[in-house]
Design a protein around this motif. Structure first.
Motif: not given
Length: 69
Positions: A36-41
């Motif tokens: 999955p794509p990394p979550r944007a913080r």
């Protein structure tokens, strides 16, 4: 739906064993799900701005204040 071949031999004459090996590798790679794509913080949770060294008054401080952190 068009019936397109999975592989196409462009050059050479591979053996049946070589074709089986290449087909197995391609099928195995196609079966692996992509991560999955990394979550944007949110920016307000970014604590890296707190990791720089504190600026101290003194000789050459104005020069050090312009350095990237």
């Amino acid at each position: 739906m068009s019936e397109r071949p999975l592989l196409r031999i462009v050059r050479g004459t591979p053996t049946d064993e070589e074709l089986a090996a290449v087909t197995a590798v391609v099928a195995a790679l196609a079966a692996v799900p992509s991560p999955p794509p990394p979550r944007a913080r949110p920016l307000w949770t970014d604590r890296t701005a707190l990791l720089h060294a504190p600026l101290l008054p003194g000789k050459g401080s104005w020069r050090a204040s312009g350095l990237p952190r």
